[in-house]
Design a protein around this motif. Sequence first.
Motif, PDB file in Angstrom:
ATOM      1  N   GLU A 160       0.837  -1.203   0.000  1.00  0.00           N
ATOM      2  CA  GLU A 160       0.000   0.000   0.000  1.00  0.00           C
ATOM      3  C   GLU A 160       0.875   1.258   0.000  1.00  0.00           C
ATOM      4  OE1 GLU A 160      -3.446   1.936   2.869  1.00  0.00           O
ATOM      5  OE2 GLU A 160      -3.093  -0.218   2.931  1.00  0.00           O
ATOM      6  N   ARG A 161       0.366   2.299  -0.658  1.00  0.00           N
ATOM      7  CA  ARG A 161       1.090   3.571  -0.721  1.00  0.00           C
ATOM      8  C   ARG A 161       1.121   4.234   0.654  1.00  0.00           C
ATOM      9  NH1 ARG A 161       2.029   7.720  -4.862  1.00  0.00           N
ATOM     10  NH2 ARG A 161       1.218   6.195  -6.323  1.00  0.00           N
ATOM     11  N   VAL A 162       2.281   4.773   0.987  1.00  0.00           N
ATOM     12  CA  VAL A 162       2.484   5.513   2.230  1.00  0.00           C
ATOM     13  C   VAL A 162       2.256   6.986   1.915  1.00  0.00           C
ATOM     14  CG1 VAL A 162       4.224   6.106   3.977  1.00  0.00           C
ATOM     15  CG2 VAL A 162       4.165   3.813   3.012  1.00  0.00           C
ATOM     16  N   PRO A 163       1.709   7.779   2.849  1.00  0.00           N
ATOM     17  CA  PRO A 163       1.545   9.205   2.570  1.00  0.00           C
ATOM     18  C   PRO A 163       2.860   9.851   2.111  1.00  0.00           C
ATOM     19  CG  PRO A 163       0.483   8.636   4.640  1.00  0.00           C
ATOM     20  CD  PRO A 163       1.252   7.425   4.190  1.00  0.00           C
ATOM     21  N   SER A 164       2.752  10.768   1.172  1.00  0.00           N
ATOM     22  CA  SER A 164       3.930  11.460   0.651  1.00  0.00           C
ATOM     23  C   SER A 164       4.466  12.444   1.696  1.00  0.00           C
ATOM     24  CB  SER A 164       3.561  12.234  -0.617  1.00  0.00           C
ATOM     25  OG  SER A 164       2.714  13.321  -0.284  1.00  0.00           O
ATOM     26  N   SER A 165       5.654  12.952   1.447  1.00  0.00           N
ATOM     27  CA  SER A 165       6.228  13.933   2.376  1.00  0.00           C
ATOM     28  C   SER A 165       5.350  15.176   2.447  1.00  0.00           C
ATOM     29  CB  SER A 165       7.658  14.295   1.985  1.00  0.00           C
ATOM     30  OG  SER A 165       7.708  14.876   0.701  1.00  0.00           O
ATOM     31  N   ARG A 166       4.748  15.553   1.335  1.00  0.00           N
ATOM     32  CA  ARG A 166       3.854  16.727   1.344  1.00  0.00           C
ATOM     33  C   ARG A 166       2.590  16.448   2.151  1.00  0.00           C
ATOM     34  NH1 ARG A 166       6.024  20.574  -1.764  1.00  0.00           N
ATOM     35  NH2 ARG A 166       7.178  19.981  -3.613  1.00  0.00           N
ATOM     36  N   ASP A 167       2.068  15.221   2.039  1.00  0.00           N
ATOM     37  CA  ASP A 167       0.900  14.854   2.839  1.00  0.00           C
ATOM     38  C   ASP A 167       1.242  14.873   4.325  1.00  0.00           C
ATOM     39  OD1 ASP A 167      -0.638  14.484   0.547  1.00  0.00           O
ATOM     40  OD2 ASP A 167      -0.277  12.308   0.485  1.00  0.00           O
ATOM     41  N   LEU A 168       2.400  14.320   4.672  1.00  0.00           N
ATOM     42  CA  LEU A 168       2.829  14.314   6.070  1.00  0.00           C
ATOM     43  C   LEU A 168       3.056  15.735   6.575  1.00  0.00           C
ATOM     44  CD1 LEU A 168       5.343  11.323   5.971  1.00  0.00           C
ATOM     45  CD2 LEU A 168       3.035  11.320   6.939  1.00  0.00           C
ATOM     46  N   GLU A 169       3.622  16.567   5.723  1.00  0.00           N
ATOM     47  CA  GLU A 169       3.871  17.976   6.060  1.00  0.00           C
ATOM     48  C   GLU A 169       2.552  18.652   6.448  1.00  0.00           C
ATOM     49  OE1 GLU A 169       5.653  21.942   3.789  1.00  0.00           O
ATOM     50  OE2 GLU A 169       5.538  20.040   2.711  1.00  0.00           O
ATOM     51  N   ALA A 170       1.518  18.443   5.653  1.00  0.00           N
ATOM     52  CA  ALA A 170       0.219  19.061   5.919  1.00  0.00           C
ATOM     53  C   ALA A 170      -0.462  18.432   7.132  1.00  0.00           C
ATOM     54  CB  ALA A 170      -0.676  18.934   4.690  1.00  0.00           C
ATOM     55  N   THR A 171      -0.397  17.120   7.241  1.00  0.00           N
ATOM     56  CA  THR A 171      -1.077  16.414   8.328  1.00  0.00           C
ATOM     57  C   THR A 171      -0.503  16.774   9.693  1.00  0.00           C
ATOM     58  OG1 THR A 171      -1.590  14.540   6.885  1.00  0.00           O
ATOM     59  CG2 THR A 171      -1.660  14.134   9.258  1.00  0.00           C
ATOM     60  N   TYR A 172       0.815  16.774   9.797  1.00  0.00           N
ATOM     61  CA  TYR A 172       1.475  16.975  11.089  1.00  0.00           C
ATOM     62  C   TYR A 172       1.987  18.397  11.298  1.00  0.00           C
ATOM     63  CZ  TYR A 172       1.210  11.925  11.426  1.00  0.00           C
ATOM     64  OH  TYR A 172       0.760  10.635  11.481  1.00  0.00           O
ATOM     65  N   GLU A 173       1.784  19.262  10.295  1.00  0.00           N
ATOM     66  CA  GLU A 173       2.241  20.655  10.379  1.00  0.00           C
ATOM     67  C   GLU A 173       3.739  20.709  10.683  1.00  0.00           C
ATOM     68  OE1 GLU A 173      -0.341  22.927  12.938  1.00  0.00           O
ATOM     69  OE2 GLU A 173      -2.123  22.150  11.927  1.00  0.00           O
ATOM     70  N   ILE A 174       4.512  20.040   9.832  1.00  0.00           N
ATOM     71  CA  ILE A 174       5.962  19.977   9.971  1.00  0.00           C
ATOM     72  C   ILE A 174       6.598  20.437   8.661  1.00  0.00           C
ATOM     73  CG2 ILE A 174       5.994  18.127  11.685  1.00  0.00           C
ATOM     74  CD1 ILE A 174       6.439  16.127   9.388  1.00  0.00           C
ATOM     75  N   ALA A 175       7.890  20.652   8.702  1.00  0.00           N
ATOM     76  CA  ALA A 175       8.635  21.015   7.496  1.00  0.00           C
ATOM     77  C   ALA A 175       8.735  19.794   6.583  1.00  0.00           C
ATOM     78  CB  ALA A 175      10.030  21.504   7.871  1.00  0.00           C
ATOM     79  N   ASN A 176       8.817  20.036   5.281  1.00  0.00           N
ATOM     80  CA  ASN A 176       8.928  18.935   4.325  1.00  0.00           C
ATOM     81  C   ASN A 176      10.177  18.114   4.579  1.00  0.00           C
ATOM     82  OD1 ASN A 176       9.776  17.864   1.372  1.00  0.00           O
ATOM     83  ND2 ASN A 176       7.550  17.939   1.620  1.00  0.00           N
ATOM     84  N   MET A 177      11.269  18.759   4.950  1.00  0.00           N
ATOM     85  CA  MET A 177      12.513  18.039   5.229  1.00  0.00           C
ATOM     86  C   MET A 177      12.323  17.096   6.425  1.00  0.00           C
ATOM     87  SD  MET A 177      15.551  17.381   4.289  1.00  0.00           S
ATOM     88  CE  MET A 177      16.034  18.679   3.204  1.00  0.00           C
TER      89      MET A 177
END
Length: 137
Positions: free
Chosen positions: A32-49
Motif C-alpha cells: 500500500e502507498r504511504v503518505p507522501s512527504s507533502r501529505d505528512l507535512e500538511a497532516t502533522y504541520e511539519i517542514a517537508n525536510m
Amino acid sequence: MKLPKDSDTPPYRLVAEELRRQIRSGRLKPGERVPSSRDLEATYEIANMTARSALRMLRDEGLINTMPGRGNFVADPLPEADPKAGAPEAAGGGQMPTPEYVELSERLDAINARLDTLFQVFGQLGGVTEAKKTPKK
C-alpha cells in the motif's frame, strides 16, 4: 493533527513512530502507498525536510520502499519486527549501520531539529509583519 510540543523526541522520529505503528498494526498494508512527504507535512504541520527524514528512517529500517516517480510503499513482505522498535538497521539484511552512517544520521537529525526551529521562528515573524502591513482604516 499536531505533534506534541513538549516532547524531547525530534519531530521526524515522532512521525516515523506513528507510521511504523500504522504499518505494524496493519492499518497500512504491504504494497500500500504511504503518505507522501507533502501529505505528512500538511497532516502533522511539519517542514517537508522533517517529513522526508521520517520516510528515510522507515526506508532504512526496510519498512517502506521508494519507487521513483510513483511514491513510497509499505514493504512486501514486511521485515520481522525489531524488538528495539525504531533502531535503524541498514536495509541490507539486518546488518548494523556503519559508524559513518550513524554519525551522518545524527548530524542530519540535528540539522532537521534546527530547521524546524527556524521555520517556527519565520512563521511567527511572518505573522508579525503581515499584521504591520495591514492598512488601518
